[in-house]
Design a protein around this motif. Structure first.
Motif, PDB file in Angstrom:
ATOM      1  N   ILE A 151       0.841  -1.200   0.000  1.00  0.00           N
ATOM      2  CA  ILE A 151       0.000   0.000   0.000  1.00  0.00           C
ATOM      3  C   ILE A 151       0.876   1.250   0.000  1.00  0.00           C
ATOM      4  CG2 ILE A 151      -1.618   1.362   1.392  1.00  0.00           C
ATOM      5  CD1 ILE A 151      -2.961  -1.244   2.190  1.00  0.00           C
ATOM      6  N   ALA A 152       1.950   1.220   0.807  1.00  0.00           N
ATOM      7  CA  ALA A 152       2.837   2.384   0.874  1.00  0.00           C
ATOM      8  C   ALA A 152       3.462   2.669  -0.494  1.00  0.00           C
ATOM      9  CB  ALA A 152       3.928   2.152   1.917  1.00  0.00           C
ATOM     10  N   PHE A 153       3.943   1.628  -1.174  1.00  0.00           N
ATOM     11  CA  PHE A 153       4.581   1.842  -2.477  1.00  0.00           C
ATOM     12  C   PHE A 153       3.576   2.302  -3.534  1.00  0.00           C
ATOM     13  CE2 PHE A 153       8.357  -0.288  -0.875  1.00  0.00           C
ATOM     14  CZ  PHE A 153       9.345   0.399  -1.552  1.00  0.00           C
ATOM     15  N   GLU A 158       1.146   6.542  -6.884  1.00  0.00           N
ATOM     16  CA  GLU A 158      -0.025   7.349  -7.232  1.00  0.00           C
ATOM     17  C   GLU A 158       0.272   8.833  -6.998  1.00  0.00           C
ATOM     18  OE1 GLU A 158      -2.576   6.422  -8.739  1.00  0.00           O
ATOM     19  OE2 GLU A 158      -4.175   7.869  -8.362  1.00  0.00           O
ATOM     20  N   PHE A 159       0.920   9.124  -5.871  1.00  0.00           N
ATOM     21  CA  PHE A 159       1.285  10.504  -5.576  1.00  0.00           C
ATOM     22  C   PHE A 159       2.202  11.049  -6.671  1.00  0.00           C
ATOM     23  CE2 PHE A 159       3.973  13.795  -3.787  1.00  0.00           C
ATOM     24  CZ  PHE A 159       3.042  14.611  -3.163  1.00  0.00           C
ATOM     25  N   PHE A 160       3.188  10.248  -7.042  1.00  0.00           N
ATOM     26  CA  PHE A 160       4.127  10.674  -8.080  1.00  0.00           C
ATOM     27  C   PHE A 160       3.392  10.946  -9.399  1.00  0.00           C
ATOM     28  CE2 PHE A 160       6.857   9.517 -11.693  1.00  0.00           C
ATOM     29  CZ  PHE A 160       7.840  10.483 -11.547  1.00  0.00           C
ATOM     30  N   LEU A 161       2.492  10.042  -9.776  1.00  0.00           N
ATOM     31  CA  LEU A 161       1.796  10.199 -11.062  1.00  0.00           C
ATOM     32  C   LEU A 161       0.823  11.376 -11.051  1.00  0.00           C
ATOM     33  CD1 LEU A 161       1.020   6.489 -12.021  1.00  0.00           C
ATOM     34  CD2 LEU A 161       2.742   7.990 -13.020  1.00  0.00           C
ATOM     35  N   GLY A 167       5.197  12.889 -13.497  1.00  0.00           N
ATOM     36  CA  GLY A 167       4.051  11.996 -13.349  1.00  0.00           C
ATOM     37  C   GLY A 167       2.957  12.350 -14.345  1.00  0.00           C
ATOM     38  N   LEU A 168       2.703  13.652 -14.467  1.00  0.00           N
ATOM     39  CA  LEU A 168       1.721  14.122 -15.444  1.00  0.00           C
ATOM     40  C   LEU A 168       2.143  13.722 -16.861  1.00  0.00           C
ATOM     41  CD1 LEU A 168      -0.780  15.885 -16.142  1.00  0.00           C
ATOM     42  CD2 LEU A 168       0.762  17.850 -16.239  1.00  0.00           C
ATOM     43  N   ALA A 169       3.447  13.876 -17.123  1.00  0.00           N
ATOM     44  CA  ALA A 169       3.950  13.523 -18.460  1.00  0.00           C
ATOM     45  C   ALA A 169       3.738  12.039 -18.749  1.00  0.00           C
ATOM     46  CB  ALA A 169       5.429  13.890 -18.576  1.00  0.00           C
TER      47      ALA A 169
END
Lengths: 292, 253
Positions: A151-153, A158-161, A167-169
Motif C-alpha cells: 500500500i505504501a509503495f 499514485e502521488f508521483f503520477l 508523473g503528469l507527463a
C-alpha cells in the motif's frame, strides 16, 4: 469463519505481491503497448541483489533492500536501452518488442543461472515471519507487512503520477506518446523513468517472494499470474491492475484453502478465460473514450 | 529590430521520403517575425510532412531548416525548447487528462515555472470556454472545444512561433471562423504563426503570405491577397468558380 478470514488475509498478501508486479507491467504496457515478458527478470534481479547485499552488509535489510530496488530499476533501464530502444527507433510495430522481451527474459534468467547457480536459496531471516494471534485468528506478521508495504509503495506511485510534472507527463504519454513528445517531453528519458519504476516495484515483489518461498532464477515465472491480473483488471489501467491482483490473490487462496490447492492455478487461468470471453477490456480498461 | 528582415524560420530545399514514397521534393519557405504564413494544398500534398520535418519527427533526406539563423536539431523536445510549438492535426488532446492538466502539459519544458499561472490566465482570456471546463476530462469536450484546447496547449510553452496543422479539420464552418479569428488575435499579441491548411479561403483571409504546395512542391507563393485572386488558386483550392457553383446546384437539385 476463522479460517476464512485467515485465507482472505493470505489472499490479500499474495494479491499485493501480484499488484506490485502487475502495476509495473501495466505502466510499461500503457506507454509502449507491448507485453514486457522480461518483467519477471527484473523481479529476480531484485531478489538476487537483495540476497547478495544482505551478506555484504551483515544482514542490514534497509540498505540491501534500497540497493535491490535501485539495482533492479537500473537493470530495467538497461534492458530497455539494449533491447527495446533500437527496435522502437526503427519501427512502430510492437510485435518486435514483444519478441525481444521474450528473448530478454531468457537472457536475464540465464544470467542469474551463471552468476548464482540454479539452486534454491533462502534469504536470511531478516523479515519477521512469526505468527501473531488476534482473538482466535492466527495470521502471519509477514502477510500484514507485505500488505502494508505494498500500500505504501502504490500510494507513493499514485502521488508521483498525480502530483508531479513527470508523473503528469507519464499519464499524458500513456494516452499519446507522440504528442507528449511534441509537448517538449524527452521521450527516451520518460521511457527510462517508466522502466525504472517498473523495475523498482518488481524488486519489492521479488524480495517478498524470496522470503515467502525461496529465490531461484526461474522465480520470475510467477509474473504470468500478475499478467493475468493485469488483463482481468484492464490492460494499461493501474487501478485495474491492483484490483485484478487482489481479486486473483484472494480467489487463489480461497481455492487453495477450501477446495484444493491443486486447483489454485486453474482458478487463475479460468479468470483469464472468463475475462477474455465476456469482457476483453477487463474490469477498468478504457474507461474514458474520446469524442470524435 | 535588425532581425525583422531576417527570417525567423527558414526551410531550404527540404526533401523527405517515406521509403520509396517521396513526400517533399525540395521545398523552401520563410517565415518572418510577426507574420502569419499559410501553406495551402490538397490532401497528400505534403503539408503534415512539412510540419513533422520542422518538429524533427521525420527524417530529412536533404536540405536545411534554420530557426533564428541556426539549424534546427531533428529532436522534437529540443525543437520545442527553442520556442517552436506544433498544434497537431486532428487536435490530439490528452483525453484522459483534464483541461487544466492538458494546459500544464503544454507548459512542460518551461524553466520559468512561476509565470505559468499568468499564462493560464492568458489562454483562458483567449478561450473563455476552457476556463468553464477547467476540471473536465478533455475527452468529453466537443470537437471545437478540443481544437481550442489544442491551440491553448500549444501556446502554454510560450512559443516564438506556433505551427498549426489543419486547425479547421472536421469543424463546422462557423467554428472554423471563430478559431481563425482567435489565431489572428494570438498573432497580434506577438506570436508568429505558420499554418498549413486545406481550407484555403479561411487561411488566406487571415494570413499575410501564402505558399501553395502541390504533390511535394511549392508551385506558387505570394501575398495572401494576390493568391486569393489568382485564377489557378481559385480554381484548385477555393472551388468557387462560376462553373463549379452551377455544377453543385445541378447535383443538389
Amino acid at each position: 469463519m476463522e479460517s476464512l478470514i485467515q485465507q482472505i488475509i493470505n489472499g490479500l498478501s499474495l494479491g499485493s505481491v501480484y499488484a506490485l508486479i502487475a502495476v509495473g507491467y501495466s505502466l510499461v504496457y500503457s506507454i509502449l503497448l507491448f507485453s514486457n515478458f522480461a518483467h519477471g527478470g527484473f523481479l529476480v534481479t531484485g531478489g538476487y541483489i537483495c540476497y547478495y547485499m544482505l551478506t555484504l552488509t551483515n544482514n542490514n535489510i534497509w540498505v540491501a533492500g534500497a540497493l535491490s530496488l535501485i539495482g533492479a530499476g537500473l537493470s530495467a533501464i538497461a534492458t530497455e536501452r539494449l533491447a527495446y530502444k533500437p527496435i522502437r527507433e526503427k519501427t512502430n510495430l510492437t510485435l518486435y518488442l514483444l519478441i525481444a522481451s521474450m528473448g530478454m527474459s531468457i537472457v536475464i534468467e540465464n544470467f542469474w543461472v551463471i552468476m548464482a547457480g540454479g539452486r534454491f536459496r533462502a534469504l536470511p531471516p531478516v523479515i519477521p515471519t512469526y505468527p501473531i494471534r488476534i482473538g482466535s485468528i492466527t495470521i502471519s506478521f509477514f502477510d500484514i507487512l507485505v500488505f502494508l508495504i505494498t500500500i505504501a509503495f502504490l500510494t507513493g506511485l499514485e502521488f508521483f503520477l498525480q502530483r508531479t510534472r513527470w508523473g503528469l507527463a507519464i499519464r499524458a504519454a500513456a494516452y499519446d506518446l507522440r504528442v507528449a513528445g511534441l509537448m517538449g517531453v524527452n521521450v527516451n528519458k520518460l521511457i527510462s523513468l517508466v522502466f525504472f519504476l517498473a523495475g523498482l516495484l518488481a524488486a519489492v515483489s521479488g524480495i517478498f517472494l524470496s522470503v515467502r518461498y525461496t529465490l531461484y532464477p526461474q522465480l520470475g515465472f510467477i509474473t504470468i499470474k500478475a499478467f493475468v491480473a493485469a488483463v482481468v483488471g484492464g490492460l494499461g489501467s493501474l487501478r485495474g491492475a491492483v484490483i485484478g491482483s487482489l481479486i486473483l490473490g484472494t480467489a487463489e487462496m480461497l481455492t487453495a484453502g477450501f477446495i484444493s490447492s491443486q486447483l489454485r492455478d486453474v482458478v487463475v487461468f479460468g479468470a483469464l478465460v472468463v475475462t477474455l470471453l465476456f469482457k476483453p477490456t477487463g474490469l477498468l480498461g478504457k474507461a474514458i473514450s474520446e469524442k470524435v | 529590430m535588425k532581425d525583422k528582415d531576417n527570417p525567423m524560420l527558414e526551410v531550404r530545399d527540404l526533401k523527405v521520403s517515406y521509403g520509396a514514397i517521396r513526400a517533399l521534393l525540395g521545398i523552401s519557405l520563410k517565415v518572418t517575425r510577426g507574420e502569419i504564413v499559410c501553406v495551402i494544398g490538397a490532401n497528400g500534398a505534403g503539408k503534415s510532412t512539412l510540419m513533422k520535418a520542422i518538429m524533427g519527427e521525420v527524417k530529412r533526406e536533404s536540405g536545411e531548416i534554420l530557426f533564428e539563423g541556426k539549424p534546427l536539431p531533428p529532436i522534437p523536445y529540443e525543437v520545442v525548447s527553442l520556442g517552436i510549438s506544433l498544434v497537431p492535426e486532428g487536435r490530439r488532446v490528452f483525453a484522459n487528462l483534464t483541461v487544466y492538466e492538458n494546459l500544464l502539459m503544454g507548459a512542460f519544458p518551461r524553466k520559468d515555472r512561476e509565470n505559468i499561472k499568468s499564462d493560464l490566465e492568458w489562454v483562458y482570456s483567449l478561450f473563455p470556454r476552457l476556463k468553464e471546463r477547467n476540471n473536465q476530462y478533455a475527452g468529453t469536450l466537443s470537437g471545437g472545444e478540443q481544437q481550442m484546447l489544442s491551440i491553448a496547449r500549444g501556446l502554454m510553452s510560450r512559443p516564438k512561433i506556433l505551427l498549426l496543422d489543419e486547425p479547421s479539420l472536421g469543424l463546422a464552418p462557423l467554428l472554423v471562423k471563430e478559431i481563425f479569428k482567435e489565431l489572428k488575435r494570438i498573432n497580434q499579441e506577438g506570436v508568429t504563426i505558420l499554418l498549413v491548411e486545406q481550407n484555403a479561403k479561411q487561411a488566406l483571409n487571415i494570413s499575410h503570405r501564402g505558399y501553395v504546395l502541390q504533390t511535394g512542391r511549392i508551385v506558387l507563393e505570394g501575398s495572401s491577397r494576390e493568391l486569393l485572386e489568382k485564377e489557378e488558386v481559385v480554381r484548385s483550392y477555393l472551388g468557387e468558380t462560376k462553373a463549379s457553383r452551377e455544377d453543385l446546384k445541378d447535383r443538389t437539385r
